[in-house]
Scaffold this active site. Structure first.
Site, PDB file in Angstrom:
ATOM      1  N   HIS B  58       0.862  -1.181   0.000  1.00 44.87           N
ATOM      2  CA  HIS B  58       0.000   0.000   0.000  1.00 44.87           C
ATOM      3  C   HIS B  58       0.902   1.237   0.000  1.00 44.87           C
ATOM      4  CE1 HIS B  58      -3.779  -2.179   0.732  1.00 44.87           C
ATOM      5  NE2 HIS B  58      -3.028  -2.997   1.451  1.00 44.87           N
ATOM      6  N   ARG B  60      -0.371   4.309  -0.735  1.00 47.85           N
ATOM      7  CA  ARG B  60      -1.230   5.407  -0.233  1.00 47.85           C
ATOM      8  C   ARG B  60      -1.382   6.616  -1.152  1.00 47.85           C
ATOM      9  NH1 ARG B  60      -3.549   1.902   2.923  1.00 47.85           N
ATOM     10  NH2 ARG B  60      -2.616   1.551   4.936  1.00 47.85           N
ATOM     11  N   ASP B 150      -8.566  -5.179  -2.577  1.00 44.64           N
ATOM     12  CA  ASP B 150      -7.964  -5.436  -1.259  1.00 44.64           C
ATOM     13  C   ASP B 150      -8.317  -4.359  -0.240  1.00 44.64           C
ATOM     14  OD1 ASP B 150      -6.119  -6.878   0.545  1.00 44.64           O
ATOM     15  OD2 ASP B 150      -5.164  -4.915   0.544  1.00 44.64           O
ATOM     16  N   ASP B 303       1.955  -6.823   2.535  1.00 44.24           N
ATOM     17  CA  ASP B 303       0.779  -6.060   2.960  1.00 44.24           C
ATOM     18  C   ASP B 303       1.220  -4.811   3.732  1.00 44.24           C
ATOM     19  OD1 ASP B 303      -1.804  -5.225   3.278  1.00 44.24           O
ATOM     20  OD2 ASP B 303      -2.400  -6.797   4.674  1.00 44.24           O
ATOM     21  N   HIS B 307       0.464   3.826   8.340  1.00 45.28           N
ATOM     22  CA  HIS B 307      -0.527   4.718   8.954  1.00 45.28           C
ATOM     23  C   HIS B 307       0.209   5.772   9.774  1.00 45.28           C
ATOM     24  CE1 HIS B 307      -4.052   2.416   7.862  1.00 45.28           C
ATOM     25  NE2 HIS B 307      -3.491   1.308   8.319  1.00 45.28           N
TER      26      HIS B 307
END
Lengths: 338, 428
Positions: B58, B60, B150, B303, B307
């Site tokens: 990811h 983002r 996903d 994965d 964050h």
């Protein structure tokens, strides 16, 4: 037993989980609560014990009953009480638990009584370094409600052993049946831990849909049949059925639930004569308990409310002013879990 | 471009040899290669692998650049030894059009640290209702081959069937996030003894397994390729094993954290351990390791889910799900799979480069370390031991569960088409 407050050198201690309490911790709290209960019999229901201390009731969930109980307890110990409700506060504007905690810390809270919809929120509050004060869990999600378990144990001991006769004693050999929505009940979780620590044998009774997967790790029995368990119960604790869960397929209808797991006069007659009926309130009369049972002399629901104040006085006293060894720190719990 | 001579590295953990990089390709692999005008890297004791490939990252960007950007994410990837990553589609806007996937692809090219292969969304807005323009994304400059919603499961069986059928036209694959939504309503962690004790909503294994069972049957029915993202349960392993025994075109991945961490860690209520799918039991971890070793699970995928601090510095229920993983993946795999004797370094090359590149149809990656191949390479010091320090991460986010934990192995060099992106453990 009661120690003089004012020892500022103490390390912060918390009451997060009933599982953190040893048998001696729990008996000390129950015994202290007996002493606190005598205050309620005086014309002036007040002790100077926590004068100058600030207790914040930090309620992210509505719970008038529990908040008032903690408020009364703190005020009877002469603490300053600040009630902080999430509704209409900065929290509803998006403020985080952490920022709320930092605000309370800046205001000099000595203890924070927290009710939160998320399991583990009080534990985070106590262990994240956001505040220095003591943290008391007043109910977190579906996790725990330790002071409810303490007041339940206190009520059982008073009824089955006696107020004075019970001092120093636990609940060894007593059989307690907890009935209803165990899956979503923080009261059940705390009671299983505390009552077994105090030597009682606990049986959970519920439809299989309301028994948590993983319950085999709990120190208790599980039964799907209330009628089979009642004759061997010294105390039967009815849990509130949360009507908002009715549509979630946990059981077919309210009527069927009531028929299989509700406590009515006929079922109560199967209990031993000395056995008591308990309910943490508020009660759904006609659902998990009939009016006949709720209003009978065997039902302790109203006593439980009164006992709740005594227990919360004892907890606040011991955390903020009393014995160093009464309650373990959350940090100690963290160490154990490593 | 100058020449680089990697001297004495164990190729895929085997015999030491010298590798000469000339420009973008491997010029020679032999012993006793003369340095000439090449820059020499003395690599005795180190392991040389084909550049790692991640099927599940990811990045983002666009939309959550406070968590990660393509640049910071590819720098983190390079630091972790990766030369190619697949960027998941749950961005803002969602990567469900040719325009967005091309944007991500171009940002990857501009970064220069790692090839970025965008993953296209299966459905518009990840909403599971209407197929996105899969063909347009494939036909775009990004050349999308992997499609996934996903973060969300394509739970409608008809939509899933149609997606599987449709991507056959251009040899695409649908990567499924297997999570039955009704069975996981309010779920916070693995359902079991620990969730019962903590009072956190249980996330049953069957919520993952039931979707996998359905999808392998659907893929077999329509004769298409399906890839199962981040397996987390022993039961999922058994279903994939069964599907493969039937000869069906099913592949699967496991994350490094599901090879190491268990739900016991959630007792801390520390949201760093909150991840989707949730951490499972010790028995699940062991089953996943065995399945990766025997090839039932094809590859490791990070994965990587960055964050910002505030999204994790809160109570459990309010916290975001996910953990970063690019920079620790190889160390965790060495710790759980190599140092335990379950696979050797050739196995690592297979599970972290060759197979993920094959599933994603990335022609220039996952190639043998041989003369004439693209010089996408990762050099590892397996003897290194050190505590993980997130302060040194290249990723914009720090939500790692390994802070302070000692893990083995260190990527000393990464080469992307002959250019060093990492030198002596530092980004070039």
């Amino acid at each position: 037993m009661l120690c003089s407050p004012g020892d500022t050198s103490r390390t912060p201690r918390h009451l997060i989980s009933a599982a953190d309490l040893t048998r001696d911790d729990a008996v000390l709290i129950l015994d202290t609560a007996e002493e606190m209960a005598r205050v309620a019999d005086r014309p002036i229901k007040k002790l100077p014990t926590l004068r100058g201390r600030t207790v914040v009731n930090l309620f992210f969930e509505d719970s008038t009953r529990t908040r008032i109980s903690f408020e009364a307890a703190a005020k009877r110990l002469s603490a300053d009480v600040i009630n902080f409700s999430a509704k209409g506060s900065s929290v509803s504007k998006g403020e985080s638990l952490k920022d709320t905690a930092l605000t309370l810390e800046a205001m000099g809270a000595d203890a924070v009584v927290i009710r939160h919809g998320s399991s583990g929120a009080p534990y985070r509050l106590a262990t994240s370094g956001w505040i220095d004060g003591a943290v008391v869990n007043a109910g977190d999600g579906t996790h725990e409600h330790p002071t409810q378990a303490l007041l339940d144990a206190f009520t059982i001991r008073r009824r089955l052993v006696g107020a004075d006769a019970g001092l120093g004693k636990d609940l060894e050999g007593r059989r307690v049946t907890i009935v209803g929505d165990v899956l979503h009940s923080r009261v059940a979780r705390s009671n299983v831990h505390l009552l077994t620590t105090l030597g009682a044998e606990v049986t959970l009774v519920a439809p299989p849909t309301l028994v948590p997967v993983g319950v085999e790790g709990w120190p208790c029995e599980v039964s799907y049949s209330l009628d089979e368990v009642l004759p061997a119960s010294d105390a039967v604790m009815m849990l509130r059925v949360q009507r908002e869960r009715m549509n979630a397929a946990y059981f077919p209808t309210e009527r069927e639930y009531s028929r299989r797991y509700g406590l009515d006069g006929l079922r109560m007659a199967k209990m031993p004569e000395h056995a008591v009926v308990m309910h943490p309130g508020p009660m759904n009369r006609g659902m998990e308990i009939t009016a006949e049972v709720a209003d009978s002399g065997r039902c302790t629901a109203v006593e439980q409310v009164a006992n709740g104040v005594s227990i919360r006085m004892a907890v606040l006293y011991l955390l903020l002013g009393g014995s160093e060894t009464a309650l373990p720190s959350a940090a100690a719990r963290t160490e154990e879990n490593k | 471009m100058s020449k680089i001579l990697i001297r004495g590295a164990k190729i895929l953990g085997g015999e030491p040899a010298d590798v000469l990089i000339d420009g973008e390709t491997i010029a020679r692999v032999s012993t006793g290669i003369e340095a000439g005008d090449a820059t020499v890297i003395e690599a005795e004791g180190r392991v040389l692998l084909p550049g790692l490939v991640d099927l599940h990252t990811h990045l983002r960007e666009p939309g959550r650049e406070d968590s990660e950007t393509v640049l910071t994410g590819t720098r983190a990837a390079a630091a972790g030894g990766f030369t190619a990553v697949h960027a998941m589609a749950n961005t803002f806007p969602v990567a469900d059009t040719a325009g967005v996937v091309e944007q991500v692809w171009r940002l990857g090219r501009e970064s220069g640290y790692c090839d970025v292969q965008p993953v296209g969304a299966v459905t518009v807005g990840l909403e599971g209702k209407q197929l996105a323009e899969l063909g347009a994304m494939h036909d775009s400059a990004a050349g999308v081959k992997v499609f996934s919603d996903d973060g969300k499961c394509v739970d409608d069986a008809v939509i899933m069937r149609r997606a599987l059928e449709y991507v056959k036209a251009f040899d695409g694959v649908v990567a499924q996030h297997a999570q039955e939504p009704r069975l996981t309503e309010g779920a916070q962690m693995n359902e079991g003894v620990v969730s019962a004790e903590l009072g956190l909503g249980g996330w049953p294994a069957v919520a993952e397994e039931s979707i996998i069972a359905r999808d392998v049957l659907l893929a077999a029915h329509v004769g298409s390729r399906v890839h199962i993202c981040h397996l987390s349960t022993a039961g999922s392993v058994e279903i994939v094993r069964w599907a493969k025994s039937k000869g069906w075109n099913v592949t699967a991945e496991v994350t490094p954290h599901h090879l190491l961490l268990t739900d016991e860690l959630v007792r801390s209520y520390d949201p760093v351990y909150k991840v989707n799918p949730p951490l499972r039991t010790e028995a699940d971890v062991m089953a996943l390791r065995e399945a990766l070793a025997d090839g039932t699970i094809d590859c490791v995928a990070t994965d990587h889910a960055p964050h910002p601090h505030e999204d994790k510095d809160c109570e459990w229920a309010a916290a975001a799900m996910g953990m970063v993983g690019l920079e620790t993946a190889l160390s965790v795999v060495q710790h759980t799979m190599v140092d335990t004797g379950l696979i050797d370094w050739a196995g690592v090359a297979d599970r972290m480069s060759v197979r993920p590149a094959a599933i994603g149809r990335l022609g220039g990656h996952g190639r043998p370390v041989s003369a004439g191949e693209p010089a996408n390479l990762t050099l590892v010091d397996p003897s290194y031991r050190g505590a993980v320090d997130p302060a040194g991460f290249a990723s914009r986010s720090r939500n790692t569960p390994y802070k302070g934990r000692e893990l083995p192995g260190r990527v000393t060099h990464t080469f992307l088409r002959g250019r060093a992106t990492v030198v002596d453990g530092k980004l070039a």
